[in-house]
Design a protein around this motif. Structure first.
Motif, PDB file in Angstrom:
ATOM      1  N   TYR A  44     112.276 -32.230 118.602  1.00  0.00           N
ATOM      2  CA  TYR A  44     110.912 -31.771 118.325  1.00  0.00           C
ATOM      3  C   TYR A  44     110.315 -30.931 119.456  1.00  0.00           C
ATOM      4  CZ  TYR A  44     111.462 -34.762 114.321  1.00  0.00           C
ATOM      5  OH  TYR A  44     111.934 -35.312 113.153  1.00  0.00           O
ATOM      6  N   LEU A  45     111.018 -30.824 120.561  1.00  0.00           N
ATOM      7  CA  LEU A  45     110.589 -29.893 121.612  1.00  0.00           C
ATOM      8  C   LEU A  45     110.935 -28.459 121.206  1.00  0.00           C
ATOM      9  CD1 LEU A  45     111.869 -31.766 124.809  1.00  0.00           C
ATOM     10  CD2 LEU A  45     109.516 -31.670 123.941  1.00  0.00           C
ATOM     11  N   TYR A  46     111.923 -28.331 120.317  1.00  0.00           N
ATOM     12  CA  TYR A  46     112.421 -27.017 119.907  1.00  0.00           C
ATOM     13  C   TYR A  46     112.093 -26.656 118.464  1.00  0.00           C
ATOM     14  CZ  TYR A  46     115.219 -27.576 124.130  1.00  0.00           C
ATOM     15  OH  TYR A  46     115.619 -27.762 125.424  1.00  0.00           O
ATOM     16  N   PHE A  47     111.940 -27.668 117.616  1.00  0.00           N
ATOM     17  CA  PHE A  47     111.754 -27.433 116.175  1.00  0.00           C
ATOM     18  C   PHE A  47     110.641 -28.313 115.631  1.00  0.00           C
ATOM     19  CE2 PHE A  47     116.209 -26.969 117.370  1.00  0.00           C
ATOM     20  CZ  PHE A  47     116.458 -25.655 116.990  1.00  0.00           C
ATOM     21  N   LYS A  48     109.913 -27.769 114.636  1.00  0.00           N
ATOM     22  CA  LYS A  48     108.812 -28.521 114.038  1.00  0.00           C
ATOM     23  C   LYS A  48     109.317 -29.640 113.131  1.00  0.00           C
ATOM     24  CE  LYS A  48     106.919 -24.427 113.093  1.00  0.00           C
ATOM     25  NZ  LYS A  48     106.432 -23.424 112.275  1.00  0.00           N
ATOM     26  N   ASN A  49     110.381 -29.335 112.370  1.00  0.00           N
ATOM     27  CA  ASN A  49     110.908 -30.283 111.390  1.00  0.00           C
ATOM     28  C   ASN A  49     112.299 -29.823 110.942  1.00  0.00           C
ATOM     29  OD1 ASN A  49     110.444 -28.095 109.609  1.00  0.00           O
ATOM     30  ND2 ASN A  49     108.391 -28.851 109.142  1.00  0.00           N
ATOM     31  N   LYS A  50     112.849 -30.500 109.953  1.00  0.00           N
ATOM     32  CA  LYS A  50     114.202 -30.189 109.489  1.00  0.00           C
ATOM     33  C   LYS A  50     114.265 -28.791 108.865  1.00  0.00           C
ATOM     34  CE  LYS A  50     116.086 -32.453 106.032  1.00  0.00           C
ATOM     35  NZ  LYS A  50     116.758 -33.451 105.177  1.00  0.00           N
ATOM     36  N   GLU A  51     113.224 -28.400 108.131  1.00  0.00           N
ATOM     37  CA  GLU A  51     113.188 -27.047 107.549  1.00  0.00           C
ATOM     38  C   GLU A  51     113.257 -25.997 108.646  1.00  0.00           C
ATOM     39  OE1 GLU A  51     109.726 -26.483 105.127  1.00  0.00           O
ATOM     40  OE2 GLU A  51     110.560 -27.641 103.459  1.00  0.00           O
ATOM     41  N   ASP A  52     112.521 -26.235 109.720  1.00  0.00           N
ATOM     42  CA  ASP A  52     112.508 -25.301 110.848  1.00  0.00           C
ATOM     43  C   ASP A  52     113.908 -25.192 111.469  1.00  0.00           C
ATOM     44  OD1 ASP A  52     111.405 -23.526 112.739  1.00  0.00           O
ATOM     45  OD2 ASP A  52     110.895 -25.154 114.110  1.00  0.00           O
ATOM     46  N   ILE A  53     114.623 -26.305 111.510  1.00  0.00           N
ATOM     47  CA  ILE A  53     115.997 -26.275 112.039  1.00  0.00           C
ATOM     48  C   ILE A  53     116.869 -25.398 111.142  1.00  0.00           C
ATOM     49  CG2 ILE A  53     118.079 -27.634 112.521  1.00  0.00           C
ATOM     50  CD1 ILE A  53     116.218 -30.026 113.171  1.00  0.00           C
ATOM     51  N   LEU A  54     116.770 -25.595 109.817  1.00  0.00           N
ATOM     52  CA  LEU A  54     117.587 -24.827 108.878  1.00  0.00           C
ATOM     53  C   LEU A  54     117.296 -23.326 108.986  1.00  0.00           C
ATOM     54  CD1 LEU A  54     119.696 -25.047 106.566  1.00  0.00           C
ATOM     55  CD2 LEU A  54     117.769 -25.086 104.972  1.00  0.00           C
TER      56      LEU A  54
END
Length: 194
Positions: A44-54
């Motif tokens: 969560y330091l790098y991405f807001k959520n799983k969608e953001d990761i994808l």
């Protein structure tokens, strides 16, 4: 910038593997964190959520891919050669990384409209690159300039996308790279100046 940090890249690479192996919906952030060798909170330091990761992994991989194609086509002397290079590199990128092929061909096809729109935005520079090559071919009188550029782009991208999807769905039972010249011939014959 966050994206230059090694942990960001570790998380992206781990996400590709976890999503390919488990499917997007069954890939918890904790599984991605474990695969990346980081604490759940680090994600969560790098991405807001799983969608953001994808979306981020697609942006990262697509950005690298477009950049490598642009570098390679600069060395080609005409649009026909550039188009062949684009086809070969499209296939090569995905045959080299089985997990990425599964993610791009299956897991990125989400029903969530907002997610689809974000993914389409990431694809735009690639589609523009196809347009540039086709326009160059028209300007060089190699391709029929009376054809609709948008239709040609859809035909080229759609064919590449579908052949890779079919290859993934058939568990890579054949050599996709051997199809590149055949696909190129189909395009060149269809686009030829009459």
């Amino acid at each position: 910038m966050k994206k230059n940090r090694p942990k960001y890249n570790q998380i992206i690479d781990a996400a590709v593997e976890v999503i390919a192996e488990n499917g997007y919906h069954s890939s918890q952030v904790s599984k991605i964190a474990k695969k990346a060798g980081v604490a759940d909170g680090t994600i969560y330091l790098y991405f807001k959520n799983k969608e953001d990761i994808l979306v981020s992994l697609f942006q990262e991989k697509m950005g690298e891919f477009i950049s490598s194609i642009e570098d390679e086509i600069k060395t080609k002397s005409n649009a026909k050669q550039k188009l062949l290079t684009l086809i070969e590199m499209h296939y090569s990128q995905l045959t080299k990384n089985h997990h990425l092929a599964i993610v791009t061909q299956l897991e990125l096809r989400q029903s969530n409209k907002e997610l689809r729109l974000m993914i389409n935005d990431v694809l735009k520079p690639y589609l523009e690159l196809i347009d540039q090559i086709v326009q160059e071919g028209m300007d060089e009188n190699l391709f029929d300039s009376s054809l609709d550029l948008r239709i040609i782009r859809q035909m080229i991208f759609g064919t590449l996308d579908e052949t890779v999807t079919n290859w993934v769905m058939n568990d890579q039972k054949y050599d996709l790279m051997k199809k590149a010249k055949e696909i190129h011939e189909l395009f060149i014959n269809g686009l030829a100046q009459k």
